[in-house]
Design an enzyme around this catalytic site. Sequence first.
Site, PDB file in Angstrom:
ATOM      1  N   HIS A  82     -14.402   1.640 -11.850  1.00  0.00           N
ATOM      2  CA  HIS A  82     -14.810   2.664 -12.824  1.00  0.00           C
ATOM      3  C   HIS A  82     -14.473   2.229 -14.240  1.00  0.00           C
ATOM      4  O   HIS A  82     -13.694   1.302 -14.465  1.00  0.00           O
ATOM      5  CB  HIS A  82     -14.111   3.988 -12.524  1.00  0.00           C
ATOM      6  CG  HIS A  82     -12.622   3.938 -12.689  1.00  0.00           C
ATOM      7  ND1 HIS A  82     -11.796   3.337 -11.775  1.00  0.00           N
ATOM      8  CD2 HIS A  82     -11.820   4.387 -13.683  1.00  0.00           C
ATOM      9  CE1 HIS A  82     -10.543   3.429 -12.182  1.00  0.00           C
ATOM     10  NE2 HIS A  82     -10.525   4.056 -13.348  1.00  0.00           N
ATOM     11  N   ASP A  89     -12.938   4.159 -17.636  1.00  0.00           N
ATOM     12  CA  ASP A  89     -12.190   5.400 -17.842  1.00  0.00           C
ATOM     13  C   ASP A  89     -13.010   6.446 -18.600  1.00  0.00           C
ATOM     14  O   ASP A  89     -13.671   6.135 -19.593  1.00  0.00           O
ATOM     15  CB  ASP A  89     -10.892   5.116 -18.605  1.00  0.00           C
ATOM     16  CG  ASP A  89      -9.869   4.410 -17.723  1.00  0.00           C
ATOM     17  OD1 ASP A  89      -9.878   4.642 -16.499  1.00  0.00           O
ATOM     18  OD2 ASP A  89      -9.070   3.621 -18.267  1.00  0.00           O
ATOM     19  N   HIS A 137     -12.623  -1.314 -13.927  1.00  0.00           N
ATOM     20  CA  HIS A 137     -11.385  -1.763 -13.306  1.00  0.00           C
ATOM     21  C   HIS A 137     -11.171  -1.078 -11.972  1.00  0.00           C
ATOM     22  O   HIS A 137     -11.795  -0.052 -11.667  1.00  0.00           O
ATOM     23  CB  HIS A 137     -10.181  -1.573 -14.239  1.00  0.00           C
ATOM     24  CG  HIS A 137     -10.034  -0.177 -14.750  1.00  0.00           C
ATOM     25  ND1 HIS A 137     -10.828   0.339 -15.749  1.00  0.00           N
ATOM     26  CD2 HIS A 137      -9.193   0.825 -14.393  1.00  0.00           C
ATOM     27  CE1 HIS A 137     -10.472   1.587 -15.991  1.00  0.00           C
ATOM     28  NE2 HIS A 137      -9.487   1.915 -15.179  1.00  0.00           N
ATOM     29  N   ARG A 179      -0.353   5.180 -19.266  1.00  0.00           N
ATOM     30  CA  ARG A 179      -1.596   4.776 -19.927  1.00  0.00           C
ATOM     31  C   ARG A 179      -1.827   5.557 -21.203  1.00  0.00           C
ATOM     32  O   ARG A 179      -1.657   6.782 -21.231  1.00  0.00           O
ATOM     33  CB  ARG A 179      -2.787   4.999 -18.985  1.00  0.00           C
ATOM     34  CG  ARG A 179      -4.083   4.392 -19.501  1.00  0.00           C
ATOM     35  CD  ARG A 179      -5.236   4.684 -18.561  1.00  0.00           C
ATOM     36  NE  ARG A 179      -5.900   5.940 -18.906  1.00  0.00           N
ATOM     37  CZ  ARG A 179      -6.756   6.581 -18.103  1.00  0.00           C
ATOM     38  NH1 ARG A 179      -7.031   6.106 -16.915  1.00  0.00           N
ATOM     39  NH2 ARG A 179      -7.328   7.697 -18.497  1.00  0.00           N
TER      40      ARG A 179
END
Length: 307
Positions: free
Chosen positions: A133, A135, A283, A298
């Site tokens: 995907h 983000d 990723h 993150r």
Amino acid sequence: MTDTLGVPTSRPSFRSGLRFGPQVASRVGADWVSEPYTRFELVPKSPTIGAEVVGVDLANLDDDTFADVHRALLEWKVLFFRNCGLDPEAHAALGARWGELEYHPFLANRNDHPVTVRFEKNDDTAGFENVWHSDVSWRAVPSLGSLLRAVEVPVAGGDTLWADMAAAYDCLPDDMKQRIEGLEAVHDWLDTFGALMSEEERSSTRQNFPASVHPVVRTHPETGRRTLYVNGIFTTEIVGVPADEGDRLLEYLCRQADYPEYQCRWTWQAGDLAIWDNRATQHYATSDYHPQRRVMERITVIGDRPF
Ligand SMILES: [Fe+2]
């Protein structure tokens, strides 16, 4: 080889010769002028995507070095920093060099740092994120990039992989490029984050976060490269294509991230930082380490509306 709807299958075709997978793609577009990096060393992790940056103090990044880090990010799409030396404040401050930071409405944020998403994995949360995907592609204005810092890592396992979606686009057959030219796709959070909500919560949250429509092939706003921008978790349908055909087309396009030729992989140590360009990559976080713990934090930078 194509199926009954004309969508290529993953089976190799011997009629076109002994070529099973994609050929090697280029790392940068034709217009990119490669200049040497004099302020740090770059150690490539694959020919097209991913490089480790050695010799940079991320907590004290002067403007010229930041400009070179950003240039390297555009060129390599993912940068890795061993033992980055950042605490949560410095992590967020580094992300803010790229732009406004995002508050994620569905993931667990640190109470003391609302822009920091904290992934704390254990047996209960095994199997999340091990799907390709980009983000927050479900947002009308998705992410420019993400900065992921390893807090606690398993003894083995828990690697993250990235795929170069410009290379994936470059290597599509010409007739497929023509077929998807100008197509748009729906991106939505409802089947993922929404699956854990009650019906009332889904409909009230829906008011604030409608589904978004983005081009199937976006143009990177800084490099100008054409990049495949559909993914297996948030992209739900291709606009204007009958569902049966659209589903297979979408599956074929999403499967492009699976080719190892487009990928790099990072084995984390505590203190590492990875910065990636969500406009150019997808990723995949491997979910192979449970019941060991893996804790990551993150920071996500808001980007631009895909075109
Ligand atoms: Fe992610």
